[in-house]
Design an enzyme around this catalytic site. Structure first.
Site, PDB file in Angstrom:
ATOM      1  N   HIS A 124      16.284  -1.202 -13.964  1.00 30.33           N
ATOM      2  CA  HIS A 124      17.274  -1.093 -12.891  1.00 30.33           C
ATOM      3  C   HIS A 124      18.539  -1.868 -13.245  1.00 30.33           C
ATOM      4  O   HIS A 124      19.595  -1.618 -12.690  1.00 30.33           O
ATOM      5  CB  HIS A 124      16.706  -1.566 -11.547  1.00 30.33           C
ATOM      6  CG  HIS A 124      16.490  -3.042 -11.468  1.00 30.33           C
ATOM      7  ND1 HIS A 124      15.504  -3.698 -12.167  1.00 30.33           N
ATOM      8  CD2 HIS A 124      17.163  -4.002 -10.787  1.00 30.33           C
ATOM      9  CE1 HIS A 124      15.572  -4.991 -11.904  1.00 30.33           C
ATOM     10  NE2 HIS A 124      16.570  -5.199 -11.086  1.00 30.33           N
ATOM     11  N   LYS A 152      11.616 -12.357 -11.430  1.00 28.71           N
ATOM     12  CA  LYS A 152      12.266 -13.646 -11.698  1.00 28.71           C
ATOM     13  C   LYS A 152      13.776 -13.475 -11.801  1.00 28.71           C
ATOM     14  O   LYS A 152      14.545 -14.208 -11.186  1.00 28.71           O
ATOM     15  CB  LYS A 152      11.703 -14.163 -13.033  1.00 28.71           C
ATOM     16  CG  LYS A 152      11.866 -15.608 -13.293  1.00 28.71           C
ATOM     17  CD  LYS A 152      11.142 -15.986 -14.597  1.00 28.71           C
ATOM     18  CE  LYS A 152       9.639 -15.802 -14.492  1.00 28.71           C
ATOM     19  NZ  LYS A 152       8.925 -16.214 -15.711  1.00 28.71           N
ATOM     20  N   ASP A 167      19.263 -14.152  -9.482  1.00 27.51           N
ATOM     21  CA  ASP A 167      20.508 -13.388  -9.679  1.00 27.51           C
ATOM     22  C   ASP A 167      20.963 -13.344 -11.133  1.00 27.51           C
ATOM     23  O   ASP A 167      22.142 -13.546 -11.434  1.00 27.51           O
ATOM     24  CB  ASP A 167      21.640 -13.964  -8.797  1.00 27.51           C
ATOM     25  CG  ASP A 167      21.345 -13.775  -7.319  1.00 27.51           C
ATOM     26  OD1 ASP A 167      20.714 -12.764  -6.967  1.00 27.51           O
ATOM     27  OD2 ASP A 167      21.722 -14.654  -6.528  1.00 27.51           O
ATOM     28  N   LYS A 186       8.909  -8.072 -21.944  1.00 22.91           N
ATOM     29  CA  LYS A 186       8.127  -9.119 -22.616  1.00 22.91           C
ATOM     30  C   LYS A 186       7.636  -8.569 -23.945  1.00 22.91           C
ATOM     31  O   LYS A 186       7.381  -7.374 -24.074  1.00 22.91           O
ATOM     32  CB  LYS A 186       6.903  -9.509 -21.765  1.00 22.91           C
ATOM     33  CG  LYS A 186       6.381 -10.882 -22.082  1.00 22.91           C
ATOM     34  CD  LYS A 186       7.217 -11.949 -21.403  1.00 22.91           C
ATOM     35  CE  LYS A 186       6.781 -13.346 -21.770  1.00 22.91           C
ATOM     36  NZ  LYS A 186       7.520 -14.337 -20.962  1.00 22.91           N
ATOM     37  N   SER A 204      19.315 -18.534 -20.718  1.00 21.79           N
ATOM     38  CA  SER A 204      19.422 -17.437 -21.692  1.00 21.79           C
ATOM     39  C   SER A 204      20.570 -16.505 -21.295  1.00 21.79           C
ATOM     40  O   SER A 204      21.293 -15.990 -22.149  1.00 21.79           O
ATOM     41  CB  SER A 204      18.125 -16.625 -21.729  1.00 21.79           C
ATOM     42  OG  SER A 204      17.217 -17.216 -22.626  1.00 21.79           O
TER      43      SER A 204
END
Ligand code: NAD
Length: 471
Positions: A65, A94, A99, A106, A362
């Site tokens: 999405h 998460k 946001d 993964k 990240s």
């Protein structure tokens, strides 16, 4: 022996519990829940003794999405498809909660990293990356891996180098992976980010008067007794920041066993001892616990499982004494244990919120790579000049002079680490407040995990509706 659900099933049960409280179309909820794709690869690797070994790896992309998708790459002998898919789904929720504009993913390779030389690990990592490139499963706008259990900045540097060697000339290519070493395009604060985020999240909870009253503890982190399981990237940094804030580390657990001292353990000294002796056991002045899992049952205020999933189960939940459990690891509490702890009023700060610090920073690293400029480079000197002018004006008006030390502290402009840490703290604090607000909206009759899932689902629904896929 209690029957334990598969990891995906457990995450989906949490999802369903939250979804049942919402009024979204069932088709849309099914689309959010399902893992979009899982790719299994098998490839040969030449061992140092010249023998050939077949290595199995997976990559799961849970939700597209938002793009790119993102998630860590895990090296462990128990890695399997269900685990990788479950971890990818946790990443989707998460990212929504904090946001971060990514979908969840993964990766995993089924190896025990301790059984391979560094050269072998490099060959495995590079080949895995090459397989991802071949299938278009890695790239700055496609899928951006990061470190997880068993991997670190070293593996991320190999991934980046392999990607660059194939995609030479691609302007943003170093944004294909995060958690890189600083000289290779990493960002200051990423290494400690997940543990740092765990600390910010627990700190916010401990400042919550209503919550502390519920568990009968004083407000604030200072003096709280803490046990940490797993002293890797997440656990070590969480312990370090908790200790610096005045918490007392009474128990620490690693694979070889655990140590206990009700008067407190110094994390740096314990890590030094482990480096010298290859074990945390026999640390001076502590009690050794041979069975590492028993550390979870120690008397403490806050328990931080920061190793792996399925650590607190129906088997040991009744022995857990902590009043607060901060999920540093992904999925450390099974659904069965979670239900029992909820009935006992134990506060669980859920993984999909609490260990989001890694993906938050990240995201900052990815932004830094795309902008090709270090945070603070354009503004630091300007800020310092402005602060200097303000201080000079104040000194002139008051006819007072600040000490050189204080002057320097105030005048200092923000460097990259300051900006990253401030962004991390702001995100963790805001996300906690959003989740708490949702929980209070249900008169505290739901746990923080359900509130966090509601938060994630609502945000993803909005995203899908904006895409116009579901009228
Ligand atoms: P890591 O490999 O750096 O460290 C894990 C540590 O746990 C190792 O030192 C290992 O020896 C220890 N360990 C393993 N089994 C144990 C056991 N039964 N008892 C005690 N110690 C044990 O891994 P990490 O990156 O710190 O990840 C830990 C957990 O946090 C995983 O669930 C991971 O998915 C999650 N996580 C990691 C990050 C990240 O940025 N690295 C981000 C979010 C979530």
């Amino acid at each position: 022996m209690h029957q334990q659900s598969k990891f995906c099933e457990q995450v989906n049960r949490y999802f369903d519990q939250a979804a049942a409280l919402l009024k979204h179309p069932s088709g849309l909820l099914s689309q959010i829940k399902v893992c979009n794709n899982v790719y299994h690869m098998a490839f040969p690797v030449k061992r140092d003794d010249k023998s050939i070994q077949v290595i199995h790896g997976w990559i799961a992309e849970h939700s597209h999405h938002k793009l790119p998708v993102k998630g860590g790459i895990r090296y462990a002998e128990f890695v399997e498809e269900d685990e990788v898919a479950a971890l990818a789904s946790l990443m989707t929720y998460k990212c929504a909660i904090v946001d971060v504009p990514f979908g969840g993913a993964k990766g995993g390779i089924k190896i025990n990293k301790n059984e391979y030389s560094i050269d072998e690990l490099e060959r495995i990592t590079r080949r895995y990356t090459y397989e991802l490139i071949k299938k278009n499963l890695i790239g700055p706008g496609i899928n951006v891996p990061a470190p997880d259990f068993g991997t670190s900045s070293r593996e991320m540097a190999w991934i980046m180098d392999t990607y660059l060697s194939v995609k030479s000339g691609e302007l943003d290519s170093i944004a294909c992976v995060t958690g890189k070493p600083i000289p290779e395009g990493g960002v200051h604060g990423r290494k400690e980010a997940t543990g740092h985020g765990v600390y910010f999240g627990i700190k916010e909870l401990c400042e919550d008067t209503k919550k502390m009253k519920k568990v009968g503890l004083p407000v604030g982190i200072d003096g709280k007794k803490v046990v940490v399981q797993g002293l890797g990237n997440v656990g070590y940094h969480a312990a370090k920041f908790m200790q610096e804030a005045g918490a007392v580390l009474v128990g620490l657990a690693e694979v070889e066993g655990a140590i206990y001292n009700p008067d407190g353990l110094d994390i740096e000294q314990v890590m030094k001892h482990r480096k010298e002796t290859q074990s945390i056991l026999h640390f001076p002045g502590t009690t050794d616990i041979q069975n590492s899992n028993e550390a979870l049952e120690l008397d403490c205020d806050i328990l931080i499982p920061a190793a792996l999933e399925n650590q607190i189960t129906a088997e040991n939940v009744n022995q857990i004494k902590a009043k607060i459990i901060g999920e540093g690891a992904n999925g450390p509490i099974t659904v069965e244990a979670n239900d029992i702890l909820f009935k006992r009023d134990v506060i669980i700060v859920p993984d999909i919120y609490l260990n989001a610090g890694g993906v938050i920073v990240s995201y900052f690293e990815w932004l830094k790579n795309l902008s090709h400029v270090r945070f603070g480079r354009m503004s630091k000197r300007f800020e310092e000049n402005m602060h200097g002018k303000i201080l000079h004006a104040v000194e002139t008006l008051t006819d007072n002079r600040l000490s050189a030390e204080l002057y320097q502290q105030i005048v200092q402009g923000a460097n990259e680490e300051d900006i990253v840490n401030s962004g991390l703290e702001e995100t963790m604090v805001s996300a906690y407040r959003e989740i708490r607000h949702i929980q209070e909206g249900y008169n505290d009759q739901i746990d923080l995990r359900t509130a966090a899932f509601i938060n994630a689902i609502d945000k993803i629904v909005v995203c899908y509706l904006e895409l116009g896929i579901f009228p």
